[in-house]
Design an enzyme around this catalytic site. Structure first.
Site, PDB file in Angstrom:
ATOM      1  N   PRO A  12     -59.408  -3.317  20.768  1.00 60.55           N
ATOM      2  CA  PRO A  12     -58.901  -2.655  21.977  1.00 60.55           C
ATOM      3  C   PRO A  12     -58.203  -1.324  21.725  1.00 60.55           C
ATOM      4  O   PRO A  12     -57.911  -0.601  22.679  1.00 60.55           O
ATOM      5  CB  PRO A  12     -57.905  -3.677  22.530  1.00 60.55           C
ATOM      6  CG  PRO A  12     -57.444  -4.429  21.319  1.00 60.55           C
ATOM      7  CD  PRO A  12     -58.637  -4.501  20.402  1.00 60.55           C
ATOM      8  N   ASP A  35     -67.299   5.986  20.220  1.00 62.38           N
ATOM      9  CA  ASP A  35     -66.967   6.201  21.627  1.00 62.38           C
ATOM     10  C   ASP A  35     -65.686   7.030  21.762  1.00 62.38           C
ATOM     11  O   ASP A  35     -64.928   7.174  20.802  1.00 62.38           O
ATOM     12  CB  ASP A  35     -66.740   4.856  22.327  1.00 62.38           C
ATOM     13  CG  ASP A  35     -68.021   4.044  22.439  1.00 62.38           C
ATOM     14  OD1 ASP A  35     -69.105   4.623  22.260  1.00 62.38           O
ATOM     15  OD2 ASP A  35     -67.925   2.839  22.697  1.00 62.38           O
ATOM     16  N   LYS A  56     -68.253   8.168  26.330  1.00 64.82           N
ATOM     17  CA  LYS A  56     -68.441   8.205  27.781  1.00 64.82           C
ATOM     18  C   LYS A  56     -67.110   7.834  28.406  1.00 64.82           C
ATOM     19  O   LYS A  56     -66.491   6.885  27.973  1.00 64.82           O
ATOM     20  CB  LYS A  56     -69.454   7.151  28.218  1.00 64.82           C
ATOM     21  CG  LYS A  56     -70.822   7.382  27.679  1.00 64.82           C
ATOM     22  CD  LYS A  56     -71.771   6.368  28.263  1.00 64.82           C
ATOM     23  CE  LYS A  56     -72.661   5.917  27.160  1.00 64.82           C
ATOM     24  NZ  LYS A  56     -73.642   4.993  27.390  1.00 64.82           N
ATOM     25  N   GLY A  87     -65.692   0.416  21.385  1.00 65.54           N
ATOM     26  CA  GLY A  87     -64.427  -0.200  21.762  1.00 65.54           C
ATOM     27  C   GLY A  87     -64.584  -1.697  22.009  1.00 65.54           C
ATOM     28  O   GLY A  87     -65.654  -2.138  22.459  1.00 65.54           O
ATOM     29  N   GLY A  88     -63.557  -2.465  21.701  1.00 68.49           N
ATOM     30  CA  GLY A  88     -63.579  -3.898  21.996  1.00 68.49           C
ATOM     31  C   GLY A  88     -64.632  -4.617  21.189  1.00 68.49           C
ATOM     32  O   GLY A  88     -64.732  -4.448  19.979  1.00 68.49           O
ATOM     33  N   ASP A  89     -65.433  -5.426  21.865  1.00 64.67           N
ATOM     34  CA  ASP A  89     -66.562  -6.109  21.241  1.00 64.67           C
ATOM     35  C   ASP A  89     -67.841  -5.343  21.606  1.00 64.67           C
ATOM     36  O   ASP A  89     -68.001  -4.953  22.765  1.00 64.67           O
ATOM     37  CB  ASP A  89     -66.650  -7.558  21.745  1.00 64.67           C
ATOM     38  CG  ASP A  89     -67.723  -8.322  20.998  1.00 64.67           C
ATOM     39  OD1 ASP A  89     -67.372  -9.049  20.055  1.00 64.67           O
ATOM     40  OD2 ASP A  89     -68.922  -8.173  21.338  1.00 64.67           O
ATOM     41  N   ALA A 118     -61.209  -5.994  25.103  1.00 60.36           N
ATOM     42  CA  ALA A 118     -60.015  -5.549  25.829  1.00 60.36           C
ATOM     43  C   ALA A 118     -59.426  -6.666  26.692  1.00 60.36           C
ATOM     44  O   ALA A 118     -58.206  -6.748  26.854  1.00 60.36           O
ATOM     45  CB  ALA A 118     -60.362  -4.343  26.689  1.00 60.36           C
ATOM     46  N   MET A 170     -63.728  -1.866  33.722  1.00 52.95           N
ATOM     47  CA  MET A 170     -64.169  -0.636  34.401  1.00 52.95           C
ATOM     48  C   MET A 170     -64.013  -0.753  35.911  1.00 52.95           C
ATOM     49  O   MET A 170     -64.863  -0.261  36.668  1.00 52.95           O
ATOM     50  CB  MET A 170     -65.652  -0.333  34.049  1.00 52.95           C
ATOM     51  CG  MET A 170     -65.857  -0.017  32.586  1.00 52.95           C
ATOM     52  SD  MET A 170     -67.577   0.317  32.174  1.00 52.95           S
ATOM     53  CE  MET A 170     -68.196  -1.339  31.873  1.00 52.95           C
TER      54      MET A 170
HETATM   55  N1  SAH Z   1     -66.850  -3.393  24.842  1.00 55.25           N
HETATM   56  C1  SAH Z   1     -65.543  -3.165  25.417  1.00 55.25           C
HETATM   57  C2  SAH Z   1     -65.616  -2.812  26.888  1.00 55.25           C
HETATM   58  C3  SAH Z   1     -66.289  -1.497  27.158  1.00 55.25           C
HETATM   59  S1  SAH Z   1     -66.233  -1.047  28.847  1.00 55.25           S
HETATM   60  C4  SAH Z   1     -64.663  -4.396  25.183  1.00 55.25           C
HETATM   61  O1  SAH Z   1     -65.173  -5.430  24.759  1.00 55.25           O
HETATM   62  O2  SAH Z   1     -63.453  -4.311  25.412  1.00 55.25           O
HETATM   63  C5  SAH Z   1     -64.789  -0.029  28.924  1.00 55.25           C
HETATM   64  C6  SAH Z   1     -63.712  -0.735  29.703  1.00 55.25           C
HETATM   65  O3  SAH Z   1     -63.021  -1.631  28.853  1.00 55.25           O
HETATM   66  C7  SAH Z   1     -62.638   0.143  30.278  1.00 55.25           C
HETATM   67  O4  SAH Z   1     -63.036   0.741  31.488  1.00 55.25           O
HETATM   68  C8  SAH Z   1     -61.528  -0.848  30.491  1.00 55.25           C
HETATM   69  O5  SAH Z   1     -61.778  -1.658  31.628  1.00 55.25           O
HETATM   70  C9  SAH Z   1     -61.685  -1.728  29.273  1.00 55.25           C
HETATM   71  N2  SAH Z   1     -60.808  -1.322  28.154  1.00 55.25           N
HETATM   72  C10 SAH Z   1     -61.184  -0.843  26.957  1.00 55.25           C
HETATM   73  N3  SAH Z   1     -60.108  -0.675  26.155  1.00 55.25           N
HETATM   74  C11 SAH Z   1     -59.032  -1.064  26.875  1.00 55.25           C
HETATM   75  C12 SAH Z   1     -57.629  -1.162  26.608  1.00 55.25           C
HETATM   76  N4  SAH Z   1     -57.115  -0.810  25.416  1.00 55.25           N
HETATM   77  N5  SAH Z   1     -56.817  -1.627  27.580  1.00 55.25           N
HETATM   78  C13 SAH Z   1     -57.309  -2.009  28.780  1.00 55.25           C
HETATM   79  N6  SAH Z   1     -58.611  -1.945  29.085  1.00 55.25           N
HETATM   80  C14 SAH Z   1     -59.460  -1.487  28.149  1.00 55.25           C
END
Ligand code: SAH
Length: 247
Positions: A12, A35, A56, A87-89, A118, A170
């Site tokens: 995150p 990203d 993006k 980001g995230g997974d 996230a 999102m």
């Molecule tokens: N693959 C990512 C998500 C990508 S979509 C995952 O698994 O987290 C991008 C969205 O993820 C953002 O619009 C927001 O809703 C969320 N996001 C990503 N990083 C975040 C964070 N640090 N805190 C809160 N929301 C986050």
């Protein structure tokens, strides 16, 4: 020379929420295609790598997905370890399908490395369990956002309304649509909601309220990425924290 593409989850945001495997691959990477939300501290783990920012961001001009797919294939033709850092997974709202397909079609091996999404970081920040005995046995990960080339459907809203806990990605810029879609599907107006902006990062911000206030709550957020969590599980945690405060 030809290499492999590693679709790697960066977590995150906080660098110490990266997996050990992700950190190791960053140390071995020849190139990193990343990203916009990936922080400098994470990228610093790949000091030897050439960096490509293909980020993006909502409501801003973005790099075309087909360009990213072609770039990955081209880079894999020249380098051994190509890290595609997301980001995230990588396998949740990460366009992993398109990138995997493009690589496989070109004969480029793809390896996926999971990351902390996230939504899970948001749950930790809130002190919330997304599931709770007697409160929530179902969690839906949804997004109301439609890709520019995508087709609009209401499945996201049906899934979010049916789940006891909804984790919405999102969605902060579409709070009105989310509120109206859930209310129209019979979700109680007083169902607890929590919004977490920049979970795990400096500048993290939390706002709480009820579904009928979603638009006002979203307005309290800044420019960072935000997750919405909707469900009684959110209030459950608040009750636990309040009880702990009173003790
Ligand atoms: N693959 C990512 C998500 C990508 S979509 C995952 O698994 O987290 C991008 C969205 O993820 C953002 O619009 C927001 O809703 C969320 N996001 C990503 N990083 C975040 C964070 N640090 N805190 C809160 N929301 C986050």
């Amino acid at each position: 020379m030809s290499g492999a593409v590693y679709l790697v989850g960066a977590g995150p945001g906080a660098a110490d929420l990266l997996t050990v495997r992700a950190a190791r691959l960053l140390g071995q990477a020849d190139v990193v295609v990343h990203d916009a939300l990936i922080g400098a501290e994470v990228l610093a783990l790949a000091p030897q790598a050439k960096l490509y920012n293909v980020g993006k961001r909502a409501n801003r001009p973005s790099v075309d997905q087909r360009f990213i797919c072609r770039l990955l294939v081209r880079l894999a033709g020249r380098h051994g370890v190509v890290v595609r850092l997301k980001g995230g997974d990588p396998n949740l709202f990460g366009r992993a399908t398109e990138e995997t397909r493009a690589c496989r079609a070109a004969g480029v091996p793809v390896v996926s490395v999971p990351g902390i999404s996230a939504g899970f970081a948001a749950a930790s920040s809130l002190g919330v369990s997304l599931t709770a005995r007697g409160v929530s046995r179902s969690v839906a990960f949804v997004t109301p956002t439609v890709a520019r080339d995508g087709v609009e459907t209401a499945h996201w809203a049906e899934a979010a309304a049916a789940a006891e806990t909804a984790v919405i990605y999102m969605g902060a810029l579409q709070a009105e649509r989310v509120r109206d879609a859930l209310l129209a599907r019979g979700v109680p107006a007083h169902r607890p909601v929590a919004l977490v902006e920049s979970a795990s990062l400096v500048g993290e911000r939390i706002v709480r309220g009820a579904l009928h206030e979603l638009v006002e709550l979203a307005r309290e957020l800044g420019e960072g990425p935000a997750i919405m969590v909707i469900g009684e599980a959110v209030a459950e945690a608040r009750a636990v924290i309040a009880a702990a405060d009173a003790a």
